[in-house]
Write a protein that holds these residues in place. Structure first.
Motif, PDB file in Angstrom:
ATOM      1  N   ALA A 185     160.055 -29.391  78.840  1.00 35.11           N
ATOM      2  CA  ALA A 185     161.454 -29.794  78.971  1.00 35.11           C
ATOM      3  C   ALA A 185     162.292 -28.661  79.563  1.00 35.11           C
ATOM      4  O   ALA A 185     163.144 -28.902  80.436  1.00 35.11           O
ATOM      5  N   ARG A 186     162.039 -27.418  79.127  1.00 34.10           N
ATOM      6  CA  ARG A 186     162.767 -26.270  79.689  1.00 34.10           C
ATOM      7  C   ARG A 186     162.439 -26.098  81.168  1.00 34.10           C
ATOM      8  O   ARG A 186     163.304 -25.777  81.982  1.00 34.10           O
ATOM      9  N   GLU A 187     161.183 -26.300  81.532  1.00 39.34           N
ATOM     10  CA  GLU A 187     160.774 -26.151  82.922  1.00 39.34           C
ATOM     11  C   GLU A 187     161.450 -27.186  83.806  1.00 39.34           C
ATOM     12  O   GLU A 187     161.885 -26.891  84.908  1.00 39.34           O
ATOM     13  N   ARG A 188     161.546 -28.397  83.304  1.00 41.95           N
ATOM     14  CA  ARG A 188     162.184 -29.458  84.091  1.00 41.95           C
ATOM     15  C   ARG A 188     163.672 -29.194  84.287  1.00 41.95           C
ATOM     16  O   ARG A 188     164.216 -29.461  85.352  1.00 41.95           O
ATOM     17  N   HIS A 189     164.321 -28.665  83.254  1.00 46.10           N
ATOM     18  CA  HIS A 189     165.752 -28.416  83.357  1.00 46.10           C
ATOM     19  C   HIS A 189     166.061 -27.158  84.162  1.00 46.10           C
ATOM     20  O   HIS A 189     167.106 -27.075  84.804  1.00 46.10           O
ATOM     21  N   SER A 190     165.193 -26.192  84.186  1.00 43.50           N
ATOM     22  CA  SER A 190     165.479 -24.935  84.878  1.00 43.50           C
ATOM     23  C   SER A 190     165.224 -25.031  86.373  1.00 43.50           C
ATOM     24  O   SER A 190     165.891 -24.366  87.149  1.00 43.50           O
ATOM     25  N   THR A 191     164.278 -25.831  86.824  1.00 44.09           N
ATOM     26  CA  THR A 191     164.014 -25.947  88.258  1.00 44.09           C
ATOM     27  C   THR A 191     164.744 -27.171  88.780  1.00 44.09           C
ATOM     28  O   THR A 191     164.523 -28.283  88.331  1.00 44.09           O
ATOM     29  N   PRO A 192     165.641 -26.956  89.740  1.00 50.15           N
ATOM     30  CA  PRO A 192     166.358 -28.114  90.308  1.00 50.15           C
ATOM     31  C   PRO A 192     165.397 -28.963  91.134  1.00 50.15           C
ATOM     32  O   PRO A 192     164.575 -28.432  91.882  1.00 50.15           O
ATOM     33  N   GLU A 193     165.512 -30.243  90.951  1.00 51.38           N
ATOM     34  CA  GLU A 193     164.640 -31.130  91.714  1.00 51.38           C
ATOM     35  C   GLU A 193     165.129 -31.169  93.158  1.00 51.38           C
ATOM     36  O   GLU A 193     166.332 -31.191  93.432  1.00 51.38           O
ATOM     37  N   ALA A 194     164.177 -31.137  94.057  1.00 51.81           N
ATOM     38  CA  ALA A 194     164.527 -31.116  95.480  1.00 51.81           C
ATOM     39  C   ALA A 194     165.080 -32.461  95.913  1.00 51.81           C
ATOM     40  O   ALA A 194     164.512 -33.497  95.624  1.00 51.81           O
ATOM     41  N   GLU A 195     166.239 -32.401  96.611  1.00 53.73           N
ATOM     42  CA  GLU A 195     166.824 -33.625  97.127  1.00 53.73           C
ATOM     43  C   GLU A 195     166.273 -33.871  98.512  1.00 53.73           C
ATOM     44  O   GLU A 195     165.954 -32.929  99.244  1.00 53.73           O
TER      45      GLU A 195
END
Length: 89
Positions: free
Chosen positions: A69-79
């Motif tokens: 969960a921390r990893e998902r929130h810390s890396t912005p998903e590429a648009e």
């Protein structure tokens, strides 16, 4: 001697030798009690071991979920199109 006399003689010899009271011998109660206590203690140890291992696995799973969960929130998903792949400069 016939069979009943032999049986009576054997019983009398056994009573005089092994069992002075004449009461039939039964299994002693002491070893049964010890066996029950040992079985109870072993059952508790197995139960504690299962709970300990299960709790450890649960904590490990919660830690991995929190890490993901921390990893998902810390890396912005590429648009799409945000990488600048087709610049017209």
């Amino acid at each position: 001697m016939n069979g009943s006399q032999v049986g009576a003689a054997a019983k009398a010899a056994w009573l005089s030798c092994c069992n002075q009271s004449g009461l039939p011998l039964g299994p002693p109660e002491g070893p049964r009690m010890v066996q029950a206590v040992v079985l109870g203690v072993l059952s508790l140890l197995v139960l504690c071991g299962i709970l300990f291992l299960g709790g450890g696995l649960l904590l490990r799973a919660q830690g991995l979920i929190a890490l993901l969960a921390r990893e998902r929130h810390s890396t912005p998903e590429a648009e799409p199109g945000a990488c600048g792949g087709d610049d017209d400069s």
